[in-house]
Design a protein around this motif. Structure first.
Motif, PDB file in Angstrom:
ATOM      1  N   MET A   1       0.845  -1.194   0.000  1.00 20.13           N
ATOM      2  CA  MET A   1       0.000   0.000   0.000  1.00 20.13           C
ATOM      3  C   MET A   1       0.882   1.247   0.000  1.00 20.13           C
ATOM      4  SD  MET A   1      -2.734   1.318   2.906  1.00 20.13           S
ATOM      5  CE  MET A   1      -3.954   0.057   2.584  1.00 20.13           C
ATOM      6  N   ASP A   2       0.647   2.175  -0.950  1.00 21.09           N
ATOM      7  CA  ASP A   2       1.352   3.444  -0.939  1.00 21.09           C
ATOM      8  C   ASP A   2       0.399   4.529  -0.437  1.00 21.09           C
ATOM      9  OD1 ASP A   2      -0.345   4.108  -3.061  1.00 21.09           O
ATOM     10  OD2 ASP A   2       1.161   3.626  -4.583  1.00 21.09           O
ATOM     11  N   VAL A   3       0.882   5.781  -0.394  1.00 25.05           N
ATOM     12  CA  VAL A   3       0.086   6.842   0.200  1.00 25.05           C
ATOM     13  C   VAL A   3      -1.192   7.111  -0.595  1.00 25.05           C
ATOM     14  CG1 VAL A   3       1.319   8.685  -1.024  1.00 25.05           C
ATOM     15  CG2 VAL A   3       0.192   9.172   1.158  1.00 25.05           C
ATOM     16  N   GLN A   4      -1.146   6.980  -1.931  1.00 24.05           N
ATOM     17  CA  GLN A   4      -2.345   7.200  -2.732  1.00 24.05           C
ATOM     18  C   GLN A   4      -3.402   6.128  -2.456  1.00 24.05           C
ATOM     19  OE1 GLN A   4      -2.997   9.931  -4.424  1.00 24.05           O
ATOM     20  NE2 GLN A   4      -0.988  10.708  -3.800  1.00 24.05           N
ATOM     21  N   GLU A   5      -2.944   4.892  -2.296  1.00 29.33           N
ATOM     22  CA  GLU A   5      -3.880   3.807  -1.970  1.00 29.33           C
ATOM     23  C   GLU A   5      -4.504   4.046  -0.595  1.00 29.33           C
ATOM     24  OE1 GLU A   5      -1.806   0.093  -4.384  1.00 29.33           O
ATOM     25  OE2 GLU A   5      -1.125   0.609  -2.379  1.00 29.33           O
ATOM     26  N   LEU A   6      -3.678   4.526   0.351  1.00 29.00           N
ATOM     27  CA  LEU A   6      -4.196   4.826   1.681  1.00 29.00           C
ATOM     28  C   LEU A   6      -5.252   5.923   1.616  1.00 29.00           C
ATOM     29  CD1 LEU A   6      -4.118   4.592   4.772  1.00 29.00           C
ATOM     30  CD2 LEU A   6      -2.233   6.216   4.767  1.00 29.00           C
ATOM     31  N   LEU A   7      -4.979   6.966   0.842  1.00 28.96           N
ATOM     32  CA  LEU A   7      -5.948   8.056   0.705  1.00 28.96           C
ATOM     33  C   LEU A   7      -7.254   7.577   0.089  1.00 28.96           C
ATOM     34  CD1 LEU A   7      -3.568  10.935  -0.456  1.00 28.96           C
ATOM     35  CD2 LEU A   7      -4.967  10.948   1.623  1.00 28.96           C
TER      36      LEU A   7
ATOM     37  N   LEU B   1      -7.642  19.383   3.940  1.00 27.86           N
ATOM     38  CA  LEU B   1      -6.935  19.319   5.207  1.00 27.86           C
ATOM     39  C   LEU B   1      -6.876  17.883   5.733  1.00 27.86           C
ATOM     40  CD1 LEU B   1      -5.442  20.586   7.485  1.00 27.86           C
ATOM     41  CD2 LEU B   1      -7.613  21.348   8.494  1.00 27.86           C
ATOM     42  N   GLN B   2      -7.994  17.161   5.623  1.00 28.72           N
ATOM     43  CA  GLN B   2      -7.994  15.757   6.055  1.00 28.72           C
ATOM     44  C   GLN B   2      -7.010  14.932   5.227  1.00 28.72           C
ATOM     45  OE1 GLN B   2     -12.255  15.247   5.545  1.00 28.72           O
ATOM     46  NE2 GLN B   2     -12.519  14.905   7.752  1.00 28.72           N
ATOM     47  N   GLN B   3      -6.954  15.193   3.930  1.00 31.64           N
ATOM     48  CA  GLN B   3      -5.992  14.497   3.084  1.00 31.64           C
ATOM     49  C   GLN B   3      -4.558  14.828   3.495  1.00 31.64           C
ATOM     50  OE1 GLN B   3      -6.604  14.638  -1.177  1.00 31.64           O
ATOM     51  NE2 GLN B   3      -8.828  14.874  -0.938  1.00 31.64           N
TER      52      GLN B   3
END
Length: 466
Positions: free
Chosen positions: A1-7, A25-27
């Motif tokens: 999982m990378d940061v885009q997948e987490l988002l 802001l949440q992102q």
């Protein structure tokens, strides 16, 4: 999982519950958390106050906690979301080690469970079993236990539900290895016929350990012990098949060598590797837990493809460590996250520094943090010294060089500094990571390494003593 997948995953979960997408802001909070940034750093990026960022983050963690039905916080966001993602792929499976960045977590695999030769009795039958034997004389007392719910849940699932036969818990001194194992026992006690805790702090030979185990696990007291190690190992395995037994071996680092890469046995103790290998590979319904500063080298060789062998590396409490500072009556709560980060969330280290802050700074954390470099108390220095003395020469050279870096260093940059010994450096980096002495972080397309501030200060002190 990378940061885009987490988002994407977090956005989908929040939208399904609230009908609203993550705002900018949440992102930023999710992205900054993934990157290991403090709230103060995130607030500067989004041009708002740290307090506002904390409030937004707190509400987001609360929403995710309600969705996932477990406590979600800044310190465990990554591991919790990865665990949830895996659970969508497989409804059940064995817990196995998966290394994600600098965090080792127990996650689910999609491999179906192997049918055990001996089906373990149900919990009800354990509760009705009046013959259950316990020997916890070597175990620590159950004291204040700070929030490690995700780790406890993973361990309980691995042992009680997934038939893990060999579980290794590693971490630097003070991270809570013994505490988490001791607090696990009441949760799974009814699943076992025999439970014994042995400490290897005196480095007993394998013959002594086998004798103690066989005597405890056997119904008979008039056992004629063979001097043949193989025969004793065979007897022990049979005892593990006759009854469901839980064995905890604490202080395993005492049978491992100093001055070498992590996990090598002391001369004369190599046969412990045979014990661990047999328990991990042969079918039975018992479990052996190893608590150690570092994993024995042969454990690493069969964690990747053996679902009955698990490894959990403890790296600190994260935000849960605030309870320690609160109990120590420290002031300047807004500065607590920085103090926790400075000391890696290590419970013991934080207790020691809290004493120093109370004694010398009247409990004022901000005043303590204003002093540079990091202050190493007389109580903490010997602990760090014990870890440092265990390192091989190439490891000492590697962290000495890393301690001089102001920013985390790219793997390729680090390798470039060791043109003539890159192979040795690779081994040293792996060994230091297994010891928990260096941190590995993801940085776009490359891996970067850093050393925690307290350890950095100690290494500098050793290299350039006052």
């Amino acid at each position: 999982m990378d940061v885009q997948e987490l988002l994407r995953l977090a956005d989908g979960l929040v939208f399904a519950k609230t009908g609203k997408r993550l705002d900018d802001l949440q992102q930023a909070v999710v992205r900054g958390t993934w990157q290991g940034k403090r709230y103060s750093e995130i607030s500067k990026e989004v041009h708002c106050t740290e307090r506002h960022v904390r409030n937004i983050a707190s509400k987001l963690w609360q929403t995710l906690s309600e969705i996932l039905d477990e406590d979600v916080m800044k310190s465990n966001l990554r591991s919790t979301m990865e665990r949830y993602e895996f659970s969508k792929v497989s409804n059940f499976g064995y817990f196995n080690l998966v290394q994600k960045g600098n965090i080792n977590v127990c996650t689910e695999t999609s491999h179906p469970p192997k049918t055990p030769q001996h089906s373990p009795p149900t919990q009800t039958s354990r509760e009705n079993n009046t013959q259950q034997k316990l020997d916890l004389r070597d175990a620590p007392d159950i004291k204040t236990f700070y929030n490690c719910t995700p780790q406890l849940t993973a361990l309980e699932n691995s042992i009680a539900r997934q038939n893990c036969r060999l579980l290794t818990i590693t971490g630097m001194a003070g991270t809570g290895k013994s505490a988490i194992a001791r607090n696990l026992i009441p949760q799974i006690q009814t699943q076992f016929d025999r439970i014994i805790w042995l400490s290897l702090r005196t480095s007993p030979p394998l013959e002594t350990t086998l004798k103690n185990l066989i005597q405890f696990l056997s119904e008979r007291t008039d056992i004629n012990f063979s001097t043949n190690i193989d025969a004793q190992l065979s007897i022990l395995i049979e005892r593990l098949r006759e009854n469901r037994c839980l064995i905890i071996l604490d202080d395993v680092q005492q049978i491992l060598s100093s001055g070498q890469l992590a996990g090598n046995y002391k001369p004369g103790y190599e046969n412990y590797g045979t014990l661990f290998k047999l328990i991990g590979e042969l079918p039975h319904n018992s479990c052996l837990i190893l608590n150690s500063w570092e994993p024995p080298s042969d454990i690493i060789t069969f964690t990747d493809d053996n679902s009955a062998v698990c490894l959990l590396q403890l790296t600190g409490l994260g935000e849960a460590a605030t309870e320690i500072l609160r109990q120590k009556s420290l002031l300047d709560e807004q500065a607590w996250p920085e103090l926790i980060n400075l000391y890696q969330g290590n419970p013991l280290w934080l207790k020691l520094v809290a004493q120093t802050i109370n004694n010398l700074f009247g409990g004022r954390v901000s005043q303590y943090l204003s002093y540079q470099p990091v202050f190493l108390s007389d109580e903490l220095t010997p602990i760090l010294q014990q870890h440092y003395q265990r390192l091989s020469e190439i490891e000492k050279q590697a962290i000495s060089q890393l301690s001089n870096e102001i920013e985390p260093i790219l793997f390729t940059q680090w390798m470039a500094k060791y043109q003539d010994s890159q192979r040795d450096l690779c081994k040293a980096i792996q060994s230091l990571a297994r010891r928990g002495i260096i941190e590995k972080l993801s940085c776009e397309t490359e891996i970067v390494f850093t050393i925690p501030p307290v350890l950095k200060q100690y290494v500098k002190m050793v290299a350039d003593p006052p």
